[in-house]
Scaffold this motif. Structure first.
Motif, PDB file in Angstrom:
ATOM      1  N   PRO A  19      48.473  31.813  44.894  1.00 37.62           N
ATOM      2  CA  PRO A  19      47.060  31.815  45.306  1.00 37.62           C
ATOM      3  C   PRO A  19      46.896  31.515  46.797  1.00 37.62           C
ATOM      4  O   PRO A  19      46.039  32.111  47.458  1.00 37.62           O
ATOM      5  N   LEU A  36      39.128  37.440  41.083  1.00 38.25           N
ATOM      6  CA  LEU A  36      40.581  37.247  41.107  1.00 38.25           C
ATOM      7  C   LEU A  36      41.036  36.057  40.247  1.00 38.25           C
ATOM      8  O   LEU A  36      42.176  35.994  39.842  1.00 38.25           O
ATOM      9  N   LEU A  93      41.770  32.933  40.960  1.00 40.00           N
ATOM     10  CA  LEU A  93      42.960  32.352  41.566  1.00 40.00           C
ATOM     11  C   LEU A  93      43.264  30.965  41.027  1.00 40.00           C
ATOM     12  O   LEU A  93      44.435  30.560  40.978  1.00 40.00           O
ATOM     13  N   ILE A 109      47.634  34.634  48.792  1.00 42.47           N
ATOM     14  CA  ILE A 109      46.544  35.610  48.706  1.00 42.47           C
ATOM     15  C   ILE A 109      45.372  35.204  49.590  1.00 42.47           C
ATOM     16  O   ILE A 109      44.817  36.027  50.328  1.00 42.47           O
ATOM     17  N   LEU A 110      45.012  33.934  49.532  1.00 40.31           N
ATOM     18  CA  LEU A 110      43.909  33.458  50.373  1.00 40.31           C
ATOM     19  C   LEU A 110      44.234  33.606  51.852  1.00 40.31           C
ATOM     20  O   LEU A 110      43.372  33.978  52.653  1.00 40.31           O
ATOM     21  N   PHE A 166      43.910  37.321  52.813  1.00 39.80           N
ATOM     22  CA  PHE A 166      42.503  37.715  52.964  1.00 39.80           C
ATOM     23  C   PHE A 166      41.907  37.126  54.245  1.00 39.80           C
ATOM     24  O   PHE A 166      41.095  37.783  54.914  1.00 39.80           O
ATOM     25  N   GLU A 167      42.306  35.910  54.584  1.00 42.49           N
ATOM     26  CA  GLU A 167      41.809  35.307  55.819  1.00 42.49           C
ATOM     27  C   GLU A 167      42.304  36.084  57.039  1.00 42.49           C
ATOM     28  O   GLU A 167      41.543  36.326  57.990  1.00 42.49           O
ATOM     29  N   PRO A 199      46.080  42.297  44.834  1.00 39.85           N
ATOM     30  CA  PRO A 199      44.862  41.496  44.598  1.00 39.85           C
ATOM     31  C   PRO A 199      43.580  42.287  44.816  1.00 39.85           C
ATOM     32  O   PRO A 199      42.590  42.064  44.104  1.00 39.85           O
ATOM     33  N   ASN A 219      40.863  42.690  41.791  1.00 36.99           N
ATOM     34  CA  ASN A 219      39.460  42.310  41.958  1.00 36.99           C
ATOM     35  C   ASN A 219      38.532  43.450  41.545  1.00 36.99           C
ATOM     36  O   ASN A 219      37.553  43.246  40.810  1.00 36.99           O
ATOM     37  N   GLN A 273      35.197  39.906  47.810  1.00 36.38           N
ATOM     38  CA  GLN A 273      36.592  40.295  47.660  1.00 36.38           C
ATOM     39  C   GLN A 273      37.415  39.339  46.804  1.00 36.38           C
ATOM     40  O   GLN A 273      38.496  39.690  46.331  1.00 36.38           O
ATOM     41  N   LEU A 274      36.897  38.126  46.586  1.00 36.45           N
ATOM     42  CA  LEU A 274      37.626  37.124  45.800  1.00 36.45           C
ATOM     43  C   LEU A 274      36.955  36.817  44.463  1.00 36.45           C
ATOM     44  O   LEU A 274      37.495  36.041  43.668  1.00 36.45           O
ATOM     45  N   ASP A 275      35.808  37.411  44.209  1.00 37.35           N
ATOM     46  CA  ASP A 275      34.975  36.984  43.087  1.00 37.35           C
ATOM     47  C   ASP A 275      35.616  37.152  41.722  1.00 37.35           C
ATOM     48  O   ASP A 275      35.291  36.431  40.780  1.00 37.35           O
TER      49      ASP A 275
END
Length: 226
Positions: free
Chosen positions: A84, A220, A222, A87-88, A91-92, A171, A175, A216-218
């Motif tokens: 996780p 997943l 995580l 992945i975060l 995305f950042e 990911p 999503n 984009q994370l809603d």
């Protein structure tokens, strides 16, 4: 299903066994048929695809470059497993590059033509959704974000973005597909339409906010994988 000896793409051009095998394996990974951490059994894939080990291994090598497959010394290959936190962080990084691109590019000189690559990727996303082609939808989704960064006209920025998008393709696919299962399948497209609409304001603050907060994370989940 065995790979035909002479496969043809949608343009009527021949496709190599490496290309076809890579597409099948990539589709299995992005669809969830092969899950993160799953061992890739070459004998089974050769039998199911009807190909020898040479094109299969080349396909796996190329998928390794995309970040979908990792090769373990003396243990073969497996589907890449991102934490996780990984992945975060990815995305950042994507957002940092998109923000820099948007702030560099906006205001655009000609909204009619300068946003054409973003509109084209969004159109491809719509077409793939109508065809129920998840793999092409994943590719169009990736092109959408690449085209946002492309607005800056900065080749080095484009080069920096490419491996991030490749590592994020799983990911990003999860999503979109989870969203389609629990909501209207068109919601994923609408979220990206809002990003385009924000870019069309030609206001970098509005566009950066839309790119950062478009869901984009809603879907997943995580936390359950941490």
């Amino acid at each position: 299903m065995a790979v035909p000896s002479r496969s043809i793409d949608e343009h009527g051009l021949p496709v190599s066994l490496v290309d076809v095998a890579g597409r099948r394996i990539r589709e299995s990974i992005l669809s969830g048929a092969l899950k993160p951490g799953d061992k890739i059994v070459e004998e089974q894939l050769c039998a199911s695809l009807g190909i020898s080990r040479a094109p299969l291994r080349e396909a796996l090598r190329l998928l390794g470059q995309q970040g979908l497959v990792e090769h373990l010394p003396r243990r073969g290959s497996r589907v890449t497993e991102w934490s996780p936190q990984d992945i975060l962080q990815l995305f950042e990084l994507r957002h940092i590059l998109e923000r820099h691109a948007i702030e560099s590019a906006l205001p655009l000189a000609d909204l009619t033509t300068d946003l054409d690559p973003v509109r084209a990727a969004l159109d491809d996303l719509r077409v793939a959704a109508r065809r129920d082609d998840d793999l092409e939808k994943d590719d169009a989704h990736r092109r959408f974000h690449a085209s946002v960064v492309g607005l800056a006209g900065n080749r080095q920025l484009d080069i920096a973005m490419e491996p991030i998008l490749l590592k994020l393709q799983l990911p990003m696919a999860i999503n979109l597909r989870n969203e389609a299962r629990v909501h209207d399948p068109a919601d994923g497209i609408r979220r990206h339409e809002y990003v385009l609409e924000a870019l069309e304001t030609n206001d970098p603050k509005i566009a950066v906010a839309a790119a950062k907060n478009h869901g984009q994370l809603d879907f997943l989940d995580l936390e359950s994988t941490s």
